[in-house]
Design a protein around this motif. Structure first.
Motif, mmCIF file in Angstrom:
data_model
loop_
_atom_site.group_PDB
_atom_site.id
_atom_site.type_symbol
_atom_site.label_atom_id
_atom_site.label_comp_id
_atom_site.label_asym_id
_atom_site.label_seq_id
_atom_site.Cartn_x
_atom_site.Cartn_y
_atom_site.Cartn_z
ATOM 1 N N GLY A 54 11.318 -8.862 13.668
ATOM 2 C CA GLY A 54 11.687 -8.060 12.492
ATOM 3 C C GLY A 54 10.570 -7.108 12.086
ATOM 4 O O GLY A 54 10.823 -5.951 11.723
ATOM 5 N N THR B 117 11.000 -3.101 11.943
ATOM 6 C CA THR B 117 11.044 -2.488 10.608
ATOM 7 C C THR B 117 9.681 -2.146 10.035
ATOM 8 O O THR B 117 9.581 -1.321 9.126
ATOM 9 C CB THR B 117 11.746 -3.442 9.621
ATOM 10 O OG1 THR B 117 10.957 -4.620 9.464
ATOM 11 C CG2 THR B 117 13.141 -3.822 10.130
ATOM 12 N N TRP C 287 8.033 -4.241 8.295
ATOM 13 C CA TRP C 287 7.932 -5.010 7.043
ATOM 14 C C TRP C 287 6.973 -6.187 7.256
ATOM 15 O O TRP C 287 7.358 -7.240 7.755
ATOM 16 C CB TRP C 287 9.298 -5.519 6.614
ATOM 17 C CG TRP C 287 10.274 -4.424 6.272
ATOM 18 C CD1 TRP C 287 10.007 -3.124 5.989
ATOM 19 C CD2 TRP C 287 11.700 -4.571 6.188
ATOM 20 N NE1 TRP C 287 11.155 -2.425 5.723
ATOM 21 C CE2 TRP C 287 12.222 -3.292 5.822
ATOM 22 C CE3 TRP C 287 12.591 -5.632 6.359
ATOM 23 C CZ2 TRP C 287 13.576 -3.061 5.648
ATOM 24 C CZ3 TRP C 287 13.953 -5.408 6.186
ATOM 25 C CH2 TRP C 287 14.435 -4.139 5.830
#
Length: 305
Positions: A177, A181, A183
């Motif tokens: 992830g 992204t 993040w």
């Protein structure tokens, strides 16, 4: 009136010797994995990977404690330790739970700190090491799978290895992830999820080990059902002083007084009762005291509810 005692011992299937090899291999694999996870977790600046390392180190301690407890429990009985040291497995479960709680607190504290101070994570390295953890835990689970049906200690270790593989999958997902992204907060989130998983399993382990330490009846046995079975036996008018407790995490003991006004039911009756207690409730060590009249117990008896 004299009391007759019968100590009936059912056969116990102790953990086979070859599981010592399985424990040794699983412990070595997981210890190597922990070292690798710490090294690459620091290099990649991944708290999730370090959290998984902490979890796996708890597993190493658990494997060592369970392995050691099995060995200690098989020591010869002594004048003081007439039951051998069967309860060592209960103490090892408790110690394992405490170690995991401490590790969980450290992981959660650092994860919360990183929410306010996010740090970049080397996602590719994290995914590679976590994938290796899935393989190691899978192999460890396979090594212990043969004994997982017959031995509670082995089954606990087996389930822990399977659960760890799932935790490592969560680490891979978090790293993936972050890669997609950017993040960075996904790393501490994954760490908190891992901490929650550890806490969930540890709470049950601690609760059950404390209950068994206090001589509570094992969770799998309902004392009411045992009393009902004994009360329904031919010639038995009453059952009192029924006590059920764990000698270890896989062996259960029972003692009780049964009142048979029609006379002593004989050795065959006692042997059948011991057999049925083992077959129905997995009680391996049964002590049955025969009384021919209600209230004939010469000692102060404490009846259980």
């Amino acid at each position: 009136m004299p009391h007759d005692h019968d100590h009936s011992h059912a056969h116990h299937d102790h953990t086979p010797d070859h599981f010592g090899v399985a424990f040794a291999i699983a412990t070595a694999l997981n210890l190597t994995l922990v070292i690798g996870q710490v090294w690459y977790g620091l290099a990649a600046n991944s708290l999730a990977l370090l959290a998984d390392a902490g979890h796996n180190f708890g597993d190493v301690m658990g494997l060592v404690l369970a392995w050691g407890a099995i060995a200690i429990a098989n020591w010869k009985p002594s004048n003081r330790f007439t039951y051998r040291m069967h309860a060592a497995s209960i103490l090892s479960a408790f110690a394992n739970g405490v170690i995991l709680l401490v590790a969980t607190g450290a992981i959660a504290s650092e994860a919360i700190r990183r929410f306010s101070e996010p740090q970049p994570v080397a996602s590719t390295t994290v995914m590679a090491v976590a994938a290796l953890a899935v393989v190691v835990n899978g192999v460890s689970a396979w090594l212990l799978s043969r004994g997982s049906k017959s031995d509670l200690n082995v089954r606990g270790a087996f389930l822990h290895m399977v659960g760890d593989a799932g935790v490592s999958v969560a680490v891979i997902a978090a790293a993936g992830g972050i890669m997609l992204t950017g993040w960075q907060w996904l790393d501490p989130v994954a760490s908190l999820l891992i901490a929650a998983v550890i806490l969930w399993g540890t709470w049950g382990l601690l609760r059950e080990s404390i209950r068994l330490t206090l001589n509570a009846a094992p969770r799998e046995i309902d004392p009411h059902d045992v009393r009902q079975y004994l009360s329904g036996l031919a010639q038995v008018e009453n059952v009192h002083d029924l006590h059920i407790w764990a000698m270890s995490t896989k062996e259960t003991a029972l003692s009780c007084h049964v009142v048979t006004p029609q006379g002593h039911p004989g050795d065959a009756f006692l042997q059948q009762v011991a057999h049925e207690l083992h077959h129905r409730f997995d009680v391996g060590h049964a002590t049955v005291q025969i009384e021919l009249a209600q209230g004939s117990c010469s000692l102060q008896c404490e009846s259980t509810v």
